[in-house]
Design a protein around this motif. Structure first.
Motif, PDB file in Angstrom:
ATOM      1  N   PHE A 123       0.822  -1.207   0.000  1.00 35.42           N
ATOM      2  CA  PHE A 123       0.000   0.000   0.000  1.00 35.42           C
ATOM      3  C   PHE A 123       0.856   1.256   0.000  1.00 35.42           C
ATOM      4  O   PHE A 123       0.603   2.192  -0.767  1.00 35.42           O
ATOM      5  CB  PHE A 123      -0.938   0.000   1.212  1.00 35.42           C
ATOM      6  N   VAL A 124       1.881   1.301   0.832  1.00 39.25           N
ATOM      7  CA  VAL A 124       2.763   2.476   0.896  1.00 39.25           C
ATOM      8  C   VAL A 124       3.450   2.697  -0.452  1.00 39.25           C
ATOM      9  O   VAL A 124       3.529   3.829  -0.944  1.00 39.25           O
ATOM     10  CB  VAL A 124       3.788   2.341   2.046  1.00 39.25           C
ATOM     11  N   GLU A 125       3.930   1.607  -1.066  1.00 34.95           N
ATOM     12  CA  GLU A 125       4.564   1.738  -2.384  1.00 34.95           C
ATOM     13  C   GLU A 125       3.574   2.254  -3.421  1.00 34.95           C
ATOM     14  O   GLU A 125       3.903   3.132  -4.235  1.00 34.95           O
ATOM     15  CB  GLU A 125       5.160   0.405  -2.836  1.00 34.95           C
ATOM     16  N   TYR A 126       2.365   1.718  -3.416  1.00 39.08           N
ATOM     17  CA  TYR A 126       1.348   2.174  -4.374  1.00 39.08           C
ATOM     18  C   TYR A 126       1.026   3.646  -4.133  1.00 39.08           C
ATOM     19  O   TYR A 126       0.922   4.437  -5.082  1.00 39.08           O
ATOM     20  CB  TYR A 126       0.069   1.354  -4.268  1.00 39.08           C
ATOM     21  N   TYR A 127       0.838   4.020  -2.881  1.00 31.62           N
ATOM     22  CA  TYR A 127       0.535   5.411  -2.545  1.00 31.62           C
ATOM     23  C   TYR A 127       1.633   6.335  -3.083  1.00 31.62           C
ATOM     24  O   TYR A 127       1.339   7.391  -3.639  1.00 31.62           O
ATOM     25  CB  TYR A 127       0.396   5.573  -1.033  1.00 31.62           C
ATOM     26  N   ASN A 128       2.863   5.921  -2.922  1.00 30.48           N
ATOM     27  CA  ASN A 128       3.992   6.745  -3.356  1.00 30.48           C
ATOM     28  C   ASN A 128       4.066   6.916  -4.866  1.00 30.48           C
ATOM     29  O   ASN A 128       4.747   7.823  -5.346  1.00 30.48           O
ATOM     30  CB  ASN A 128       5.312   6.191  -2.808  1.00 30.48           C
ATOM     31  N   THR A 129       3.369   6.070  -5.628  1.00 35.42           N
ATOM     32  CA  THR A 129       3.327   6.245  -7.081  1.00 35.42           C
ATOM     33  C   THR A 129       2.336   7.340  -7.488  1.00 35.42           C
ATOM     34  O   THR A 129       2.331   7.748  -8.645  1.00 35.42           O
ATOM     35  CB  THR A 129       2.932   4.945  -7.812  1.00 35.42           C
ATOM     36  N   GLY A 130       1.487   7.752  -6.553  1.00 36.57           N
ATOM     37  CA  GLY A 130       0.491   8.774  -6.865  1.00 36.57           C
ATOM     38  C   GLY A 130      -0.774   8.227  -7.497  1.00 36.57           C
ATOM     39  O   GLY A 130      -1.565   8.989  -8.056  1.00 36.57           O
ATOM     40  N   CYS A 131      -1.004   6.938  -7.367  1.00 32.24           N
ATOM     41  CA  CYS A 131      -2.155   6.321  -8.031  1.00 32.24           C
ATOM     42  C   CYS A 131      -3.492   6.601  -7.338  1.00 32.24           C
ATOM     43  O   CYS A 131      -4.544   6.443  -7.948  1.00 32.24           O
ATOM     44  CB  CYS A 131      -1.949   4.813  -8.144  1.00 32.24           C
ATOM     45  N   TYR A 132      -3.463   7.011  -6.077  1.00 31.35           N
ATOM     46  CA  TYR A 132      -4.700   7.168  -5.314  1.00 31.35           C
ATOM     47  C   TYR A 132      -5.183   8.618  -5.277  1.00 31.35           C
ATOM     48  O   TYR A 132      -4.386   9.549  -5.147  1.00 31.35           O
ATOM     49  CB  TYR A 132      -4.501   6.724  -3.863  1.00 31.35           C
ATOM     50  N   GLN A 133      -6.480   8.767  -5.369  1.00 25.32           N
ATOM     51  CA  GLN A 133      -7.148  10.022  -4.997  1.00 25.32           C
ATOM     52  C   GLN A 133      -7.615   9.800  -3.566  1.00 25.32           C
ATOM     53  O   GLN A 133      -8.214   8.763  -3.266  1.00 25.32           O
ATOM     54  CB  GLN A 133      -8.328  10.315  -5.910  1.00 25.32           C
ATOM     55  N   VAL A 134      -7.361  10.765  -2.696  1.00 29.03           N
ATOM     56  CA  VAL A 134      -7.658  10.590  -1.286  1.00 29.03           C
ATOM     57  C   VAL A 134      -8.778  11.531  -0.867  1.00 29.03           C
ATOM     58  O   VAL A 134      -8.749  12.726  -1.165  1.00 29.03           O
ATOM     59  CB  VAL A 134      -6.409  10.847  -0.406  1.00 29.03           C
ATOM     60  N   THR A 135      -9.763  10.959  -0.176  1.00 30.53           N
ATOM     61  CA  THR A 135     -10.845  11.734   0.412  1.00 30.53           C
ATOM     62  C   THR A 135     -10.765  11.601   1.924  1.00 30.53           C
ATOM     63  O   THR A 135     -10.633  10.479   2.428  1.00 30.53           O
ATOM     64  CB  THR A 135     -12.224  11.233  -0.068  1.00 30.53           C
ATOM     65  N   VAL A 136     -10.826  12.724   2.628  1.00 28.65           N
ATOM     66  CA  VAL A 136     -10.779  12.714   4.080  1.00 28.65           C
ATOM     67  C   VAL A 136     -12.111  13.222   4.599  1.00 28.65           C
ATOM     68  O   VAL A 136     -12.561  14.305   4.228  1.00 28.65           O
ATOM     69  CB  VAL A 136      -9.628  13.619   4.608  1.00 28.65           C
TER      70      VAL A 136
END
Length: 139
Positions: A123-136
């Motif tokens: 998950f951390v590696e995927y996040y670091n690729t910028g693949c996710y849009q994040v909603t808080v």
């Protein structure tokens, strides 16, 4: 804003994951100051049953007296052939210190820690690729 996340003994996550969560909250929310809970949704806009992609992930934190505590981490995936549905594939429940996988049910402590470590690392590696849009979302 410093977001202090208290680790749960027996089911600790690496600092790299805490960093991802902290950054996502800082970047995705005006303030969590008065909030009692924060839910983060990480979504790959291109993820679909046909094309695949990065699974959606949801993380929930709840405010304790002086810090925040992880409540759950859930990884979702599409399952089913004719009418695929988005279901919980991995569910990490910090209050009962257990990890669930949809094919195996609740895992024993060793297996749960191993799956959690692998999942978090990916998950951390995927996040670091910028693949996710994040909603808080705050409550």
């Amino acid at each position: 804003m410093a977001l202090q996340i208290e680790q749960v003994s027996g089911l600790k996550v690496p600092d790299s994951f805490i960093g991802v969560i902290t950054n996502a909250v800082i970047e995705g929310s005006d303030s969590v100051g008065g909030a009692k809970a924060v839910t983060l949704n990480f979504k790959d806009p291109d993820y679909s049953p046909e094309a695949g992609g990065f699974h959606p992930v949801e993380v929930r934190l709840e405010k304790q007296t002086t810090s925040w505590q992880l409540v759950y981490i859930t990884d979702f995936s599409y399952q089913g052939r004719h009418t695929p549905e988005l279901i919980k594939e991995i569910d990490v429940c910090f209050s009962i210190k257990q990890v669930y996988h949809f094919l195996a049910g609740w895992l024993n402590a060793r297996e749960g820690k191993e799956l959690l470590a692998l999942f978090i690392s990916n998950f951390v590696e995927y996040y670091n690729t910028g693949c996710y849009q994040v909603t808080v979302t705050t409550e």
